[in-house]
Write an enzyme that holds these catalytic residues in place. Structure first.
Site, PDB file in Angstrom:
ATOM      1  N   SER A   1      -9.132  37.596  43.942  1.00 42.36           N
ATOM      2  CA  SER A   1      -7.969  37.071  44.643  1.00 42.36           C
ATOM      3  C   SER A   1      -8.216  35.640  45.094  1.00 42.36           C
ATOM      4  O   SER A   1      -8.407  34.749  44.272  1.00 42.36           O
ATOM      5  CB  SER A   1      -7.607  37.992  45.805  1.00 42.36           C
ATOM      6  OG  SER A   1      -6.375  37.632  46.369  1.00 42.36           O
TER       7      SER A   1
ATOM      8  N   ASP B   1      -8.259  39.305  39.382  1.00 44.51           N
ATOM      9  CA  ASP B   1      -6.921  39.185  39.967  1.00 44.51           C
ATOM     10  C   ASP B   1      -6.766  37.900  40.784  1.00 44.51           C
ATOM     11  O   ASP B   1      -6.474  37.937  41.980  1.00 44.51           O
ATOM     12  CB  ASP B   1      -6.638  40.400  40.863  1.00 44.51           C
ATOM     13  CG  ASP B   1      -5.289  41.048  40.538  1.00 44.51           C
ATOM     14  OD1 ASP B   1      -4.736  40.767  39.465  1.00 44.51           O
ATOM     15  OD2 ASP B   1      -4.805  41.847  41.355  1.00 44.51           O
TER      16      ASP B   1
ATOM     17  N   HIS C   1      -3.705  45.343  43.333  1.00 51.65           N
ATOM     18  CA  HIS C   1      -4.520  44.202  43.745  1.00 51.65           C
ATOM     19  C   HIS C   1      -5.777  44.662  44.474  1.00 51.65           C
ATOM     20  O   HIS C   1      -6.806  43.978  44.435  1.00 51.65           O
ATOM     21  CB  HIS C   1      -3.683  43.278  44.646  1.00 51.65           C
ATOM     22  CG  HIS C   1      -4.312  41.955  44.907  1.00 51.65           C
ATOM     23  ND1 HIS C   1      -4.729  41.103  43.901  1.00 51.65           N
ATOM     24  CD2 HIS C   1      -4.616  41.323  46.078  1.00 51.65           C
ATOM     25  CE1 HIS C   1      -5.242  40.007  44.428  1.00 51.65           C
ATOM     26  NE2 HIS C   1      -5.194  40.114  45.743  1.00 51.65           N
TER      27      HIS C   1
END
Length: 477
Positions: free
Chosen positions: A282, A312, A402
């Site tokens: 992330s 991600d 996620h």
């Protein structure tokens, strides 16, 4: 006591958390706290660099003496972690307390605390009798233990993984301290997750305030320093450089000699000099891309990165188009000057991807959620083309979310078979990529085509989409 899933791999895993002082403590960026900490005598900067912390996951020698398996998964003290999660999630601490108490006191990582590092000569898979090095960067609301399963899987495959605890207000909680020249430390200050309501900029900071996600831009600059300092400190430690200050976060003993030089060859047990790996999830993936596409400040040398695993990635804080690989011979940028940092990234627009790149090889593993984010995924595809012009370096897992890359979906009591299978695929593909057998690993996976289908309507009236296939199926771009 409850354990996270058993760690798969060739080696038992040790876990040790290190801290080291920053030699020149200073504020990073211009963002300020609206309410300074009580009794604080330092500047009111929200981002103040004074100590780095990182948790090492590594192949462990469990034969030298009895060591009890079990490392606290929750960051201590539990009370401060409760405050951090309350701030991050926006929930009352009273509502979270039963959950935090259960997971914070009972859940353990199935690894060996402060175990000696295994001598690589005793492991036939270690390249040239050295363990490769990986540096991992966590995402928003993450921590140095929130990805313990991923980091442990890499360690069990024969690598030393340093999971940086980012103390930039993106983690739920951290407890940095100041060190004086004699090595004495102040009491820790509690740094919780930073919200927009907690900060402000001075009126003369218009250049940064006009950037998209201005707080994240300054936090990115802070993260650059943490990654470089972590690498440099660990490099000195492994090479037995005199004057290196490194100790465990709680002052407990660890086998310092096991981390040193081979007495016969004087070669370090960990290869910090070449072919290191950067990985992140992330905002951590964003951090990796940012580091690889910009010059370090003058006080650091460029990291000898060979590969990058990006899980991600969240791209919005990065200047567009790009980021692309750095041109050779680029000018250094002072990272403490955020305007220069942003403009440097923008100057990379004229980079033409090479057919035979001399830059790090890259693998991106995406969740279904981020792949279905159409504009974001289209930008990701353009970015990866700059690093991997031949394609097949974006993997999407059907049914993944996620959070699938972290420990949260596979915690005891709440984990399910689907979440564990998805995580195992993430770990298996990552290890295969690092072992240069990525295409071979894909032969064992169920590959499906990218086929989004509409399954309903969102609250805003837009179609709700899902990828065709069963949870855990793999899409390769």
């Amino acid at each position: 006591m409850f354990f996270l899933p058993a760690i798969q791999g060739r080696f038992p895993v040790g876990v040790t958390t290190f801290v080291s002082p920053v030699q020149r403590p200073r504020p990073i960026g211009t963002v300020k706290l609206r309410s300074p900490p009580t009794g604080s005598t330092r500047p009111n900067n929200a981002l103040y660099l004074e100590e780095v912390a990182f948790t090492a996951y590594y192949p462990a020698d469990t034969t030298s003496k009895p060591i009890t398996k079990g490392v606290d998964w929750f960051i201590r003290p539990v009370k401060e972690s409760l405050q951090g999660f309350s701030t991050f999630l926006g929930f009352s601490s009273w509502l979270l307390w039963p959950i935090v108490y259960f997971f914070g006191t009972l859940v353990k990582i199935p690894a060996y605390p402060n175990a000696p590092l295994l001598d690589p000569k005793n492991a036939t898979v270690a390249s040239e009798n050295q363990w490769p090095l990986v540096i991992f960067s966590h995402g928003l609301g993450g921590s140095r233990t929130a990805y313990s399963q991923f980091c442990s899987r890499l360690a069990a495959s024969g690598r030393v993984v340093l999971a940086v605890e980012h103390r930039d207000g993106t983690g739920t909680v951290s407890m940095p301290r100041s060190w004086n020249i004699d090595g004495e430390k102040s009491k820790p200050r509690t740094l919780l997750y930073l919200r927009e309501s907690d900060i402000h900029w001075d009126d003369d900071s218009d250049s940064i305030k006009t950037a998209p996600f201005p707080l994240r831009v300054e936090q990115l600059a802070f993260r650059h320093h943490e990654v470089y300092i972590t690498y440099n400190t660990f490099h000195k430690f492994i090479h037995n450089t005199p004057g290196t200050h490194l100790e465990t976060i709680d002052g407990t003993h660890f086998d310092r000699k096991s981390w040193g030089l081979d007495e016969a060859t004087e070669k370090p047990f960990v290869n910090c000099d070449e072919n290191i790996v950067l990985a992140g999830h992330s905002f951590g993936g964003c951090t990796v891309l940012s580091i690889l596409s910009s010059n370090p400040s003058d006080e650091y040398d460029r990291l000898p990165v060979d590969k990058a695993i990006i899980l991600d990635p969240w791209l919005e804080p990065l200047p567009a188009p790009g980021p692309f690989p750095m041109k050779s011979g680029g000018n250094n940028v002072k990272e403490n000057n955020i305007a220069d940092f942003v403009s440097s990234a923008l100057e990379q627009n004229d980079i033409v991807p090479s057919a035979t790149p001399a830059h790090p090889r890259m693998l991106v593993i995406n969740s279904e959620t981020f792949t279905l984010w159409k504009d974001h995924f289209a930008r990701l595809q353009e970015i990866v083309k700059g690093w991997e012009p031949n394609g097949r370096r974006i993997v999407t897992l059907v049914g993944s979310k996620h959070t699938s890359f972290s420990d949260f979906p596979i915690l005891p009591i709440i984990s399910g078979k689907t979440a564990r299978n998805i995580f195992n695929t993430i770990a298996d593909v990552s290890v295969a990529f690092l072992d240069n057998r990525f295409e071979e690993q894909l032969k064992d996976a169920k590959i499906v085509k990218m086929e989004p289908k509409i399954i309903g309507v969102k609250k805003d009236g837009k179609p709700r989409r899902k990828l065709a296939g069963a949870p855990g199926d793999v899409i390769v771009e």
